[in-house]
Design an enzyme around this catalytic site. Sequence first.
Site, PDB file in Angstrom:
ATOM      1  CG  HIS A  91      -0.548   0.351   2.489  1.00 48.07           C
ATOM      2  ND1 HIS A  91      -0.224  -0.570   3.459  1.00 48.07           N
ATOM      3  CD2 HIS A  91      -0.335   1.564   3.060  1.00 48.07           C
ATOM      4  CE1 HIS A  91       0.152   0.053   4.550  1.00 48.07           C
ATOM      5  NE2 HIS A  91       0.099   1.347   4.336  1.00 48.07           N
ATOM      6  CG  ASP A 227       0.250  -3.954   2.802  1.00 43.79           C
ATOM      7  OD1 ASP A 227       0.849  -3.502   1.796  1.00 43.79           O
ATOM      8  OD2 ASP A 227      -0.534  -3.270   3.478  1.00 43.79           O
ATOM      9  CB  SER A 644       2.718   1.738   6.477  1.00 47.10           C
ATOM     10  OG  SER A 644       1.459   1.367   6.907  1.00 47.10           O
TER      11      SER A 644
HETATM   12  N1  ARG Z   1      -4.604   0.603   7.494  1.00 51.56           N
HETATM   13  C1  ARG Z   1      -3.293   0.580   6.918  1.00 51.56           C
HETATM   14  C2  ARG Z   1      -2.671   1.959   7.017  1.00 51.56           C
HETATM   15  O1  ARG Z   1      -3.151   2.787   7.712  1.00 51.56           O
HETATM   16  C3  ARG Z   1      -3.317   0.061   5.536  1.00 51.56           C
HETATM   17  C4  ARG Z   1      -3.905   0.994   4.546  1.00 51.56           C
HETATM   18  C5  ARG Z   1      -3.921   0.511   3.132  1.00 51.56           C
HETATM   19  N2  ARG Z   1      -4.856  -0.547   2.899  1.00 51.56           N
HETATM   20  C6  ARG Z   1      -6.145  -0.359   2.527  1.00 51.56           C
HETATM   21  N3  ARG Z   1      -6.894  -1.399   2.416  1.00 51.56           N
HETATM   22  N4  ARG Z   1      -6.664   0.819   2.276  1.00 51.56           N
HETATM   23  O2  ARG Z   1      -1.996   2.483   6.200  1.00 51.56           O
HETATM   24  N1  GLU Z   2      -1.124   1.411   7.636  1.00 49.95           N
HETATM   25  C1  GLU Z   2      -0.519   2.447   8.392  1.00 49.95           C
HETATM   26  C2  GLU Z   2       0.476   3.279   7.579  1.00 49.95           C
HETATM   27  O1  GLU Z   2       0.312   3.492   6.414  1.00 49.95           O
HETATM   28  C3  GLU Z   2       0.123   1.836   9.565  1.00 49.95           C
HETATM   29  C4  GLU Z   2      -0.919   1.399  10.429  1.00 49.95           C
HETATM   30  C5  GLU Z   2      -1.077   2.305  11.587  1.00 49.95           C
HETATM   31  O2  GLU Z   2      -1.619   3.406  11.478  1.00 49.95           O
HETATM   32  O3  GLU Z   2      -0.621   1.826  12.623  1.00 49.95           O
HETATM   33  O4  GLU Z   2       1.407   3.837   8.093  1.00 49.95           O
END
Ligand code: ARG
Ligand code: GLU
Length: 709
Positions: A91, A227, A644
């Site tokens: 991502h 990921d 991330s």
């Molecule tokens: N929650 C994770 C973060 O904050 C992954 C985000 C990307 N994935 C998604 N399905 N949108 O970045």
């Molecule tokens: N998916 C998040 C990022 O892009 C990390 C997850 C979080 O917020 O802990 O940094």
Amino acid sequence: MRNTILTALILLSTLICKADEGMWIPMLLEKYTIEEMQQKGFRLTAEDVYNINRASLKDAVVGLGREGRPFQHFCTAELVSDEGLMFTNHHCALSMIQQHSTLDNNYIRNGFWAKTKAEELSNPGITASILVRMEDVTEKINNRLTSDMTDEQRADAIKKISKQLEEEAVAGSNLQADVRAYFNGNQFFMSVFKIFRDVRLVGAPPAAIGKFGGDTDNWSWPRHTGDFSLLRIYTDKNNEPASYSSDNVPYKPKQFFKISTKGVEEGDFTMVFGYPGTTTEYLPSFAIDRLLRFENPHKIAIRTAKLNIIDQAMESDELLRIKYSAKAAGVSNAWKKWQGESKGLLRFKTVENKQKLEKEFIEWSKSNPEYAGIVEKFAKLYKESEPYILPSVYAREAGLGGSEVIGFARTCHALLKNSKTSPNILKTAESFYKDYDVATDKKIMTELLKLYNSQLSDEWIPEEVKKANEKGDIEKYVDKMFAKSIFSDFNKLKIFSAKLHEKSLAKLEKDPIWKLAQSIYEFNSSKIATPLGKIQTQINSLNRMWLAGLMKMQTERNFYPDANSTLRIAYGKVGGYKPVDAVYYLHYTTLSGIMEKENPEIYDYIVPTKLKELYAAKDFGRYAQNGDIPVCFIANNHTTGGNSGSPVLNADGQLIGINFDRAWEGVMSDMQYSPEICRNISIDIRYALFIIEKLAGAHNLIDEMTFAD
Ligand code: ARG
Ligand code: GLU
């Protein structure tokens, strides 16, 4: 007796657990954290982690940024070879993968693997920064601040001194420095970086692996997302940063991570080394209360409306899926996080907990009069801020950041005003229209204008937004506006920019979409952002005193500074958790779980045929554990957005995973961390390696890496 034992036990357990909270400054490891880390199992020294005289682990951690704002790291990456190869998340690289994708070469759907270095794809604008050193500049700054300065004067002075310190620190070098406030402005540190500008895409799995579970599984556990992706840093012939050139060569790093395929067990030490973006752990109760009542519910509602439209478009057409995949993921990500956050803050009674602390503080300040009145002032200022909050949310979420064409019109206007040449406009326009669908955007604008008009009282609605509502039929109004505007159609914009003259700017300023954008912008800055900013400046200075006071009052507590996009270490242990009554979640997931989740009818749960074949043949190579492939694992490392892609390391500092998310029940950890429920989610490095070797057959990449076991 029983009671005392119980209290002692509770005390002990909170003390022990508490220690897993925090994001620590690498240069201060020796002083504050290393002993605790070693007690928990870490086998390296502070010098192994951070050292400015010899290679240390910090030299293998990379902050990903964008040209123009390279310090605002959007993700972390880690070097894993002596040729500048690095892992990050799928991502994190999605917008790069998406930029290179077309219907014929759909790397989102099919994945991308460079079989030779010549096939690696360049990503102009992406930067990779490596921390060279850090310095505590608190005294240098504080010495030049005086107590008679107003809040504004103080902020200005800090900016000026910081800039001067940054310039001095890197004069005559190709490094860049960045001074930031820590502990709500009670301390300041400078980070000095080497920033690389040629970052290429090396490999990415198909989205059905890299984004398996999609936005449905996002922010939740059990998780089965692969990921990860691979990038490479290129340099000039002297191993120094350079803009993209076909003559550039792979970076020779000072240090890279060795990989361990031994896997993790419950209770194992883990550490996350990366660039967490923002946390606000020391907010007063009033801020959380305001967030729960105003900001979050409305931001969520606005994005729900937007997402319904985007999701429909993506379901209807494969090209639209490509165009909107990165954008939709961005909109959905925060939307879902806010929901989890609100839930967690309520469940863990954050407002009440903070109120208790504030009461205690008021008592304590009776004998520490220099801190008297802070809580009361907070109460007053937050009350004053309240009327502005919803107008501000709507101006940003439904207005300036709502329909895409609004932001685009503003960008074009700025370009014309500042540079007055058509190539700039055309270049920006080209990348905008590549991923733009006018029908979808029209629907979004219509919905958001409806919401804007229905949710605020008249005095808070910008003129042009009101106008859209006056005739009663917003849809028709938007139709007309798009028909008239030059921004809704690349051809019209091309014609416009082909013959620019002195009157062009004036002409552009008559455009209905620009007028709408400008009306929201002006209204927001004069009526909302300016007064709100004044209140916020006062709140900021209270925040500083509040935290300084807390640090004096709670002498036992080990304080850590809020995340601010600088390099940090979080450590803890691998472990499952209890999300709700009667349920315990294990700490890892497996390839079998992917097969269980498979559903060919739902885009997010499609499993690639090749993966199913490997599973059926049990062709797992050296990556298996108990006859299965481990996919993801969780631990209680304190992380946030920006973490991330961060390396997840074992007790020997070897790479065992890549951080990519947090689990739903603990998403409130940006404001209140709770060790029993907060979990960071990582992809097990063995799953990534299995995909690279067995599914992609990219042996060239595996051969580049070094295995510790
Ligand atoms: N929650 C994770 C973060 O904050 C992954 C985000 C990307 N994935 C998604 N399905 N949108 O970045
Ligand atoms: N998916 C998040 C990022 O892009 C990390 C997850 C979080 O917020 O802990 O940094």
